[in-house]
Design an enzyme around this catalytic site. Structure first.
Site, PDB file in Angstrom:
ATOM      1  N   LYS A  95      66.171  52.708  84.077  1.00  0.00           N
ATOM      2  CA  LYS A  95      66.068  53.548  85.269  1.00  0.00           C
ATOM      3  C   LYS A  95      66.150  55.062  84.946  1.00  0.00           C
ATOM      4  O   LYS A  95      65.174  55.611  84.482  1.00  0.00           O
ATOM      5  CB  LYS A  95      67.082  53.090  86.326  1.00  0.00           C
ATOM      6  CG  LYS A  95      66.765  51.623  86.723  1.00  0.00           C
ATOM      7  CD  LYS A  95      67.357  51.127  87.998  1.00  0.00           C
ATOM      8  CE  LYS A  95      66.685  49.807  88.396  1.00  0.00           C
ATOM      9  NZ  LYS A  95      67.470  48.608  88.251  1.00  0.00           N
ATOM     10  N   ASP A 152      75.905  46.100  81.465  1.00  0.00           N
ATOM     11  CA  ASP A 152      74.557  46.410  81.924  1.00  0.00           C
ATOM     12  C   ASP A 152      74.669  47.627  82.835  1.00  0.00           C
ATOM     13  O   ASP A 152      75.002  47.508  84.008  1.00  0.00           O
ATOM     14  CB  ASP A 152      73.955  45.208  82.650  1.00  0.00           C
ATOM     15  CG  ASP A 152      72.544  45.494  83.150  1.00  0.00           C
ATOM     16  OD1 ASP A 152      72.106  46.655  83.063  1.00  0.00           O
ATOM     17  OD2 ASP A 152      71.893  44.551  83.636  1.00  0.00           O
ATOM     18  N   TYR A 205      72.656  41.232  88.701  1.00  0.00           N
ATOM     19  CA  TYR A 205      71.251  41.136  88.301  1.00  0.00           C
ATOM     20  C   TYR A 205      71.083  41.813  86.961  1.00  0.00           C
ATOM     21  O   TYR A 205      71.582  42.924  86.747  1.00  0.00           O
ATOM     22  CB  TYR A 205      70.366  41.819  89.345  1.00  0.00           C
ATOM     23  CG  TYR A 205      68.885  41.789  89.011  1.00  0.00           C
ATOM     24  CD1 TYR A 205      68.179  40.583  89.007  1.00  0.00           C
ATOM     25  CD2 TYR A 205      68.183  42.954  88.697  1.00  0.00           C
ATOM     26  CE1 TYR A 205      66.821  40.548  88.713  1.00  0.00           C
ATOM     27  CE2 TYR A 205      66.826  42.932  88.408  1.00  0.00           C
ATOM     28  CZ  TYR A 205      66.145  41.715  88.415  1.00  0.00           C
ATOM     29  OH  TYR A 205      64.807  41.703  88.123  1.00  0.00           O
TER      30      TYR A 205
HETATM   31  C1  LIG Z   1      67.036  47.285  87.575  1.00  0.00           C
HETATM   32  C2  LIG Z   1      68.003  46.531  86.760  1.00  0.00           C
HETATM   33  C3  LIG Z   1      67.604  45.753  85.657  1.00  0.00           C
HETATM   34  C4  LIG Z   1      66.175  45.501  85.318  1.00  0.00           C
HETATM   35  O1  LIG Z   1      65.481  46.653  84.977  1.00  0.00           O
HETATM   36  P1  LIG Z   1      63.869  46.661  85.104  1.00  0.00           P
HETATM   37  O2  LIG Z   1      63.485  47.998  84.564  1.00  0.00           O
HETATM   38  O3  LIG Z   1      63.562  46.461  86.549  1.00  0.00           O
HETATM   39  O4  LIG Z   1      63.367  45.539  84.274  1.00  0.00           O
HETATM   40  C5  LIG Z   1      68.590  45.183  84.877  1.00  0.00           C
HETATM   41  N1  LIG Z   1      69.891  45.345  85.164  1.00  0.00           N
HETATM   42  C6  LIG Z   1      70.306  46.078  86.206  1.00  0.00           C
HETATM   43  C7  LIG Z   1      71.759  46.261  86.452  1.00  0.00           C
HETATM   44  C8  LIG Z   1      69.377  46.681  87.050  1.00  0.00           C
HETATM   45  O5  LIG Z   1      69.790  47.360  88.115  1.00  0.00           O
END
Ligand SMILES: *Cc1c(COP(=O)(O)O)cnc(C)c1O
Length: 428
Positions: free
Chosen positions: A267, A239, A144
């Site tokens: 985060k 990511d 994701y």
């Molecule tokens: C949470 C998450 C996102 C998206 O971040 P948001 O602040 O919810 O837009 C993207 N990549 C990873 C790996 C994530 O865990």
């Protein structure tokens, strides 16, 4: 447990907000029932509007590595707020946070702050496309990367088929530019790159996938991605929105020693406020406006409150040399205890964990990728989830989300959770 007020609020919310929530997993569709409304949080605990108390392992989906409302972060945010909440001009907090990010991530020479992980990924993708002059992106099934149009795509049945959008509203023509292959599958990556090597701008990966449950890279897989992308001038994007500052100060790249070209963060970096970041080698980052041709901007980017929350959080993390070791130890205790409880009761679980991230799948076979994660018995997870919740432990309301332990979780919390899990396993 009584939930009268939560039920009333959820009924009202559903009239005003689609599904009553501002992010879909919160609606409990993955486990059934209705969400509770939270009133406050402190340390490892949250209280709902009906005054029920829970040990919280969701931690706002990852940001709260110090637990709820840590004194130093609350102080930094309130003190900063007194001097104004947003300016259309640079503020010194941006530099403080940028320095801390660079200190933790040697692969990041320059960084830009945005307001979410989604925005960080969207911007990094555009930058990779602008930098390479190519349009295609290669991602992995089950990874994701936020809800940007190009990222809401996973594989159809065949690894070599072109992407299909996961969401209505994503133009098929755009989804076609996103290729997907199974995680940990070197051959699939090699053959996809062999076909599209002059068209792929970036390979993007969660170096430890934690958004379809949790599973780990096979030894050498991330090193392989580094090699093959470098060989074809493809930008490698890690990511690390979840893993950054979570599995180690410097994320997965610190643990494995692989240096990506670009890194996305989010985060923890915002300490509970809306922050994302992307950064990497200066010669790529300098393609961004105003230096280069790739446009990217934000009214609230570098917001002083968000920067101050991030600085206070990272300073707390960096200030304790044993912090990650302690988090690892306490989470290992939790994992071992829960596994033993499951075994005692005779419930088969496959447990994956790294540092303070954990996931208990309701299946016997080990989970190593998206396909094996999907074999988990989600109905049993739902029963387990509700049995835990009714006994005061809040786990993620979906089998395919992970749990997070914070520095505020105590040995007593862990003990109570294990005891509760034993009772809950009997209910499934
Ligand atoms: C949470 C998450 C996102 C998206 O971040 P948001 O602040 O919810 O837009 C993207 N990549 C990873 C790996 C994530 O865990």
């Amino acid at each position: 447990m009584k939930h009268d007020l939560s039920q009333k609020l959820f009924a009202e919310a559903q009239k005003l907000i689609p599904g009553g929530v501002n992010s879909p997993v919160r609606a409990f569709r993955g486990v059934g029932g209705e969400p509770f409304f939270v009133l406050r949080g402190k340390g490892s605990r949250i209280w709902d509007v009906d005054e029920n108390e829970y040990i919280d392992y969701v931690g706002s989906w990852g940001p709260l590595i110090l637990g709820h409302a840590p004194a130093s972060v609350v102080k930094a945010v309130t003190e900063t707020a007194r001097d104004g909440m947003s300016f259309g001009i640079p503020n010194p907090h941006e530099i403080r946070l940028a320095k801390l990010v660079r200190e933790a991530f040697p692969s990041i020479q320059k960084v830009r702050f945005v307001s979410s992980g989604t925005e960080a990924v969207m911007s990094a993708i555009r930058l990779a496309r602008g930098f390479t002059g190519r349009d295609m992106i290669l991602k992995f099934e089950g990874c994701y990367h936020g809800h940007g149009d190009s990222m809401l795509v996973k594989a159809g049945s065949g690894a070599l088929t072109l992407g299909q959008p996961d969401s209505a509203g994503v133009p098929a023509d755009l989804a076609k530019l996103t290729l997907t292959v199974p995680f940990n599958d070197r051959v699939a990556v090699e053959s996809m790159i062999a076909v599209h090597r002059n068209e792929i701008a970036a390979v993007i990966v969660e170096p430890i996938p934690a958004n379809a449950g949790l599973y780990l890279p096979k030894p050498g897989f991330l090193e392989f991605l580094r090699k093959i992308t470098a060989a074809h001038n493809i930008v490698l994007i890690f990511d690390e929105v979840i893993s950054g500052f979570r599995v180690a100060k410097g994320g997965v790249q610190e643990l494995c020693g692989v240096r990506p070209d670009l890194t996305c963060l989010g985060k923890i970096i915002g300490g509970g406020l809306p922050v994302g970041a992307f950064g990497g080698h200066a010669h790529i980052m300098d393609q961004l406006a105003p230096l280069g041709p790739v446009y990217q901007a934000g009214t609230l980017s570098g917001n002083p409150l968000a920067m101050a929350a991030g600085v206070a959080t990272l300073e707390a993390l960096f200030g304790d040399a044993d912090l990650y070791k302690k988090l690892n130890t306490i989470t290992a205790e939790l994992a071992v205890g829960v596994a033993a409880a499951a075994k005692e009761v005779g419930v088969g679980i496959a447990q994956n964990r790294i540092g303070s991230i954990f996931c208990n799948f309701f299946c016997e076979e080990p989970v190593t990728d998206y396909a094996s994660a999907k074999r988990s018995d989600t109905k049993r997870y739902a029963k387990f989830f509700h049995a835990m919740l009714e006994r005061g432990v809040y786990l993620a309301p979906s089998q395919f989300e992970v749990g997070f332990v914070s520095t505020a979780h105590t040995a007593a919390d862990i003990e109570q959770t294990i005891r509760t899990a034993k009772e809950a396993f009997r209910m499934v």
